[in-house]
Write a protein that holds these residues in place. Structure first.
Motif, PDB file in Angstrom:
ATOM      1  N   ASP A 159       0.830  -1.202   0.000  1.00 51.02           N
ATOM      2  CA  ASP A 159       0.000   0.000   0.000  1.00 51.02           C
ATOM      3  C   ASP A 159       0.864   1.251   0.000  1.00 51.02           C
ATOM      4  OD1 ASP A 159      -2.338  -1.409  -0.071  1.00 51.02           O
ATOM      5  OD2 ASP A 159      -2.488  -1.549   2.117  1.00 51.02           O
ATOM      6  N   GLU A 160       1.963   1.194   0.796  1.00 54.26           N
ATOM      7  CA  GLU A 160       2.839   2.359   0.847  1.00 54.26           C
ATOM      8  C   GLU A 160       3.789   2.338  -0.342  1.00 54.26           C
ATOM      9  OE1 GLU A 160       4.915  -0.590   3.659  1.00 54.26           O
ATOM     10  OE2 GLU A 160       3.032  -0.367   2.569  1.00 54.26           O
ATOM     11  N   GLU A 161       4.308   3.520  -0.669  1.00 55.39           N
ATOM     12  CA  GLU A 161       5.222   3.613  -1.798  1.00 55.39           C
ATOM     13  C   GLU A 161       6.664   3.520  -1.315  1.00 55.39           C
ATOM     14  OE1 GLU A 161       5.938   7.165  -4.840  1.00 55.39           O
ATOM     15  OE2 GLU A 161       4.182   5.954  -5.302  1.00 55.39           O
ATOM     16  N   VAL A 162       7.451   2.684  -1.959  1.00 53.47           N
ATOM     17  CA  VAL A 162       8.873   2.566  -1.625  1.00 53.47           C
ATOM     18  C   VAL A 162       9.614   3.709  -2.318  1.00 53.47           C
ATOM     19  CG1 VAL A 162      10.942   1.150  -1.910  1.00 53.47           C
ATOM     20  CG2 VAL A 162       8.755   0.057  -1.343  1.00 53.47           C
ATOM     21  N   ALA A 163      10.374   4.473  -1.531  1.00 57.82           N
ATOM     22  CA  ALA A 163      11.163   5.563  -2.107  1.00 57.82           C
ATOM     23  C   ALA A 163      12.358   4.979  -2.841  1.00 57.82           C
ATOM     24  CB  ALA A 163      11.649   6.498  -1.003  1.00 57.82           C
ATOM     25  N   VAL A 164      12.655   5.551  -3.980  1.00 57.76           N
ATOM     26  CA  VAL A 164      13.749   5.007  -4.783  1.00 57.76           C
ATOM     27  C   VAL A 164      14.888   6.014  -4.876  1.00 57.76           C
ATOM     28  CG1 VAL A 164      14.439   4.187  -7.059  1.00 57.76           C
ATOM     29  CG2 VAL A 164      12.201   3.558  -6.135  1.00 57.76           C
ATOM     30  N   GLY A 165      16.079   5.560  -4.449  1.00 58.52           N
ATOM     31  CA  GLY A 165      17.271   6.386  -4.609  1.00 58.52           C
ATOM     32  C   GLY A 165      17.834   6.147  -5.988  1.00 58.52           C
ATOM     33  N   ARG A 166      17.770   7.151  -6.814  1.00 59.50           N
ATOM     34  CA  ARG A 166      18.175   6.955  -8.200  1.00 59.50           C
ATOM     35  C   ARG A 166      19.575   7.501  -8.432  1.00 59.50           C
ATOM     36  NH1 ARG A 166      13.452   7.055 -12.047  1.00 59.50           N
ATOM     37  NH2 ARG A 166      11.652   6.682 -10.755  1.00 59.50           N
ATOM     38  N   ALA A 167      20.235   6.879  -9.391  1.00 55.40           N
ATOM     39  CA  ALA A 167      21.529   7.369  -9.822  1.00 55.40           C
ATOM     40  C   ALA A 167      21.284   8.370 -10.950  1.00 55.40           C
ATOM     41  CB  ALA A 167      22.379   6.207 -10.305  1.00 55.40           C
ATOM     42  N   GLU A 168      21.313   9.654 -10.586  1.00 50.24           N
ATOM     43  CA  GLU A 168      21.093  10.699 -11.592  1.00 50.24           C
ATOM     44  C   GLU A 168      22.398  11.029 -12.299  1.00 50.24           C
ATOM     45  OE1 GLU A 168      19.070  14.306 -11.164  1.00 50.24           O
ATOM     46  OE2 GLU A 168      17.306  13.171 -11.753  1.00 50.24           O
ATOM     47  N   GLU A 169      22.286  11.434 -13.522  1.00 51.71           N
ATOM     48  CA  GLU A 169      23.487  11.785 -14.262  1.00 51.71           C
ATOM     49  C   GLU A 169      23.179  12.939 -15.204  1.00 51.71           C
ATOM     50  OE1 GLU A 169      26.035   8.362 -15.407  1.00 51.71           O
ATOM     51  OE2 GLU A 169      26.054   9.369 -17.349  1.00 51.71           O
ATOM     52  N   GLU A 170      24.170  13.801 -15.396  1.00 53.42           N
ATOM     53  CA  GLU A 170      24.004  14.902 -16.339  1.00 53.42           C
ATOM     54  C   GLU A 170      25.163  14.861 -17.312  1.00 53.42           C
ATOM     55  OE1 GLU A 170      22.678  18.959 -14.921  1.00 53.42           O
ATOM     56  OE2 GLU A 170      24.634  19.470 -15.762  1.00 53.42           O
ATOM     57  N   ILE A 171      24.864  14.929 -18.583  1.00 52.93           N
ATOM     58  CA  ILE A 171      25.945  14.979 -19.580  1.00 52.93           C
ATOM     59  C   ILE A 171      25.601  16.005 -20.659  1.00 52.93           C
ATOM     60  CG2 ILE A 171      27.128  12.744 -19.452  1.00 52.93           C
ATOM     61  CD1 ILE A 171      25.116  11.559 -21.300  1.00 52.93           C
ATOM     62  N   SER A 172      26.652  16.516 -21.286  1.00 54.85           N
ATOM     63  CA  SER A 172      26.466  17.461 -22.391  1.00 54.85           C
ATOM     64  C   SER A 172      27.162  16.902 -23.620  1.00 54.85           C
ATOM     65  CB  SER A 172      27.104  18.810 -22.048  1.00 54.85           C
ATOM     66  OG  SER A 172      26.477  19.344 -20.915  1.00 54.85           O
ATOM     67  N   GLY A 173      26.526  17.087 -24.761  1.00 54.95           N
ATOM     68  CA  GLY A 173      27.164  16.614 -25.980  1.00 54.95           C
ATOM     69  C   GLY A 173      26.240  16.751 -27.165  1.00 54.95           C
ATOM     70  N   ALA A 174      26.730  16.237 -28.285  1.00 52.78           N
ATOM     71  CA  ALA A 174      25.954  16.319 -29.525  1.00 52.78           C
ATOM     72  C   ALA A 174      25.221  15.006 -29.758  1.00 52.78           C
ATOM     73  CB  ALA A 174      26.886  16.596 -30.696  1.00 52.78           C
ATOM     74  N   ILE A 175      23.996  15.102 -30.237  1.00 47.59           N
ATOM     75  CA  ILE A 175      23.300  13.876 -30.652  1.00 47.59           C
ATOM     76  C   ILE A 175      23.835  13.502 -32.033  1.00 47.59           C
ATOM     77  CG2 ILE A 175      21.083  12.868 -31.314  1.00 47.59           C
ATOM     78  CD1 ILE A 175      19.827  14.139 -28.991  1.00 47.59           C
ATOM     79  N   ILE A 176      24.478  12.340 -32.108  1.00 47.23           N
ATOM     80  CA  ILE A 176      25.120  11.947 -33.367  1.00 47.23           C
ATOM     81  C   ILE A 176      24.344  10.870 -34.102  1.00 47.23           C
ATOM     82  CG2 ILE A 176      27.451  12.604 -32.654  1.00 47.23           C
ATOM     83  CD1 ILE A 176      27.848   9.518 -32.080  1.00 47.23           C
ATOM     84  N   ASP A 177      23.342  10.284 -33.441  1.00 41.48           N
ATOM     85  CA  ASP A 177      22.546   9.281 -34.141  1.00 41.48           C
ATOM     86  C   ASP A 177      21.206   9.121 -33.433  1.00 41.48           C
ATOM     87  OD1 ASP A 177      21.942   7.391 -36.087  1.00 41.48           O
ATOM     88  OD2 ASP A 177      22.871   5.725 -34.997  1.00 41.48           O
ATOM     89  N   VAL A 178      20.204   8.706 -34.205  1.00 37.79           N
ATOM     90  CA  VAL A 178      18.897   8.338 -33.664  1.00 37.79           C
ATOM     91  C   VAL A 178      18.686   6.882 -34.069  1.00 37.79           C
ATOM     92  CG1 VAL A 178      16.409   8.689 -33.887  1.00 37.79           C
ATOM     93  CG2 VAL A 178      17.934  10.661 -33.632  1.00 37.79           C
ATOM     94  N   GLN A 179      18.526   6.018 -33.073  1.00 39.11           N
ATOM     95  CA  GLN A 179      18.522   4.576 -33.347  1.00 39.11           C
ATOM     96  C   GLN A 179      17.168   4.087 -33.841  1.00 39.11           C
ATOM     97  OE1 GLN A 179      20.425   2.423 -29.979  1.00 39.11           O
ATOM     98  NE2 GLN A 179      20.844   4.442 -29.138  1.00 39.11           N
ATOM     99  N   SER A 180      17.182   2.928 -34.490  1.00 38.62           N
ATOM    100  CA  SER A 180      15.924   2.355 -34.974  1.00 38.62           C
ATOM    101  C   SER A 180      15.033   2.063 -33.767  1.00 38.62           C
ATOM    102  CB  SER A 180      16.179   1.091 -35.772  1.00 38.62           C
ATOM    103  OG  SER A 180      16.668   0.092 -34.928  1.00 38.62           O
ATOM    104  N   GLY A 181      13.729   2.105 -33.984  1.00 42.43           N
ATOM    105  CA  GLY A 181      12.796   1.967 -32.872  1.00 42.43           C
ATOM    106  C   GLY A 181      12.426   3.321 -32.295  1.00 42.43           C
ATOM    107  N   SER A 182      12.947   4.385 -32.915  1.00 38.69           N
ATOM    108  CA  SER A 182      12.580   5.736 -32.478  1.00 38.69           C
ATOM    109  C   SER A 182      11.392   6.230 -33.297  1.00 38.69           C
ATOM    110  CB  SER A 182      13.755   6.691 -32.705  1.00 38.69           C
ATOM    111  OG  SER A 182      14.845   6.340 -31.888  1.00 38.69           O
ATOM    112  N   GLY A 183      10.831   7.363 -32.850  1.00 37.66           N
ATOM    113  CA  GLY A 183       9.740   7.991 -33.587  1.00 37.66           C
ATOM    114  C   GLY A 183       8.396   7.530 -33.079  1.00 37.66           C
ATOM    115  N   LEU A 184       7.502   7.247 -34.038  1.00 39.41           N
ATOM    116  CA  LEU A 184       6.144   6.825 -33.680  1.00 39.41           C
ATOM    117  C   LEU A 184       6.140   5.311 -33.476  1.00 39.41           C
ATOM    118  CD1 LEU A 184       3.200   7.907 -33.453  1.00 39.41           C
ATOM    119  CD2 LEU A 184       2.943   7.387 -35.879  1.00 39.41           C
ATOM    120  N   VAL A 185       5.741   4.874 -32.282  1.00 39.42           N
ATOM    121  CA  VAL A 185       5.668   3.428 -32.010  1.00 39.42           C
ATOM    122  C   VAL A 185       4.289   3.114 -31.451  1.00 39.42           C
ATOM    123  CG1 VAL A 185       8.138   3.154 -31.579  1.00 39.42           C
ATOM    124  CG2 VAL A 185       6.618   3.725 -29.679  1.00 39.42           C
ATOM    125  N   LYS A 186       3.939   1.821 -31.502  1.00 40.93           N
ATOM    126  CA  LYS A 186       2.696   1.387 -30.873  1.00 40.93           C
ATOM    127  C   LYS A 186       3.044   0.480 -29.707  1.00 40.93           C
ATOM    128  CE  LYS A 186      -1.055   1.567 -34.195  1.00 40.93           C
ATOM    129  NZ  LYS A 186      -1.982   0.762 -35.005  1.00 40.93           N
TER     130      LYS A 186
END
Ligand SMILES: [Zn+2]
Length: 309
Positions: A159-186
């Motif tokens: 019933d209660e919610e378990v709090a989740v400690g997440r490993a957050e990350e920040e990065i900067s850079g250029a997007i060099i590719d968009v992989q298959s399976g991107s875009g409109l999916v069902k």
């Protein structure tokens, strides 16, 4: 203590509570857990007591058995049986029919990959829901730990919610590719898996629900990272809404046009992204576009990328 004795012992405890359970039923279950599933005897005892207590809920025998839950950050040994109190952080698409579900579970101390096997016939875990999951086995692959849910596992929603400690990350850079399976999916309305040609790996023919995503590759000049933008993030990233993507697809009679349009927008652009780290993906929760690099910088990044891809 052999299993016969243990079974007698458990039977006696139930009798004290006014509940009659045949010794043979108890022994059979103990045998199966200990010999088929290699559950340690103490854990098997708890599991069996809990099982029969559930069949006779009023007697309250289960409350006497204290369950010890492991913390995800403490998992450092392979092939041991543990119990977890966790929240489902992420569900991925299983890549084999033998896998019912695969994804990430989290508690206060971190996250861990889980695999639920089809032949275990366990209840389907819901994204975002917290559970007590008992009798799972730890696994290790290339130095990363995971847990395996099997026939002996017991799942109960919390019933209660378990709090989740997440490993957050920040990065900067250029997007060099968009992989298959991107875009409109069902996606399958039942299990949220991506549907391929109207077919869900688990539920067969389904009428899928449209969703957007970008599976990008981000290059910070030193390493490349797989970054995943969900629908909300994708709409902000590309300026293409779900409605617009559907219209594009219908007009062209081709679902892939949305991904092509997204590629045209994002490839070569520079971003600072923040997200939750999973073994493979950085699940983007926020990002900002950075000033454009000049032509030479873009050239250099793309050249490096081509060398690697
Ligand atoms: Zn499905």
């Amino acid at each position: 203590m052999d299993l016969r004795e243990l079974a007698e012992d458990i039977r006696a405890r139930f009798l004290e509570q006014g509940v009659t359970v045949p010794t043979s039923d108890i022994e059979q279950r103990l045998n199966s857990l200990v010999y088929d599933f290699k559950v340690p005897i103490e854990e098997a005892r708890r599991s069996v007591v809990s099982y029969f207590a559930k069949l006779h809920p009023k007697e309250g025998v289960a409350s006497e058995t204290e369950v010890i839950y492991a913390k995800i950050a403490d998992i450092n040994t392979e092939d041991i049986w543990i119990n977890l109190r966790v929240r489902v952080v992420q569900l991925w698409e299983p890549n084999s029919p033998s896998i019912a579900q695969v994804g990430l579970l989290g508690d206060e101390t971190g996250t861990i990959k889980f695999t639920s096997w089809s032949n275990a016939n366990l209840p389907i875990l819901r994204d975002g829901q917290s559970y007590s999951i008992r009798n799972v086995v730890t696994k290790s692959w290339q130095g990363r730990f995971s847990v395996s849910l099997n026939k002996a596992s017991e799942i109960a929603p919390l019933d209660e919610e378990v709090a989740v400690g997440r490993a957050e990350e920040e990065i900067s850079g250029a997007i060099i590719d968009v992989q298959s399976g991107s875009g409109l999916v069902k996606r399958c309305p039942e299990c949220n898996r991506v549907v391929v040609k109207g077919h869900c790996a688990e539920h067969g023919e389904v009428s899928g629900v449209y969703d957007l995503r970008v599976k990008g590759v981000l290059d910070n000049g030193e390493i490349v990272s797989d970054v995943l933008f969900n629908r909300e993030m994708t709409e902000r990233l590309t300026g293409i809404t779900l409605e617009a993507a559907k219209e594009m697809a219908m007009e062209a009679l081709d679902q892939n046009v949305a991904a092509d349009a997204m590629k045209a927008v994002v490839i070569g652009r520079y971003y600072r992204v923040r997200g939750n780290k999973t073994p493979r993906w950085l699940l983007i929760t926020d990002f900002e576009e950075l000033p454009k690099m000049d032509e030479d910088e873009i050239d250099a990044v793309l050249k490096r990328a081509q060398g690697r891809l």
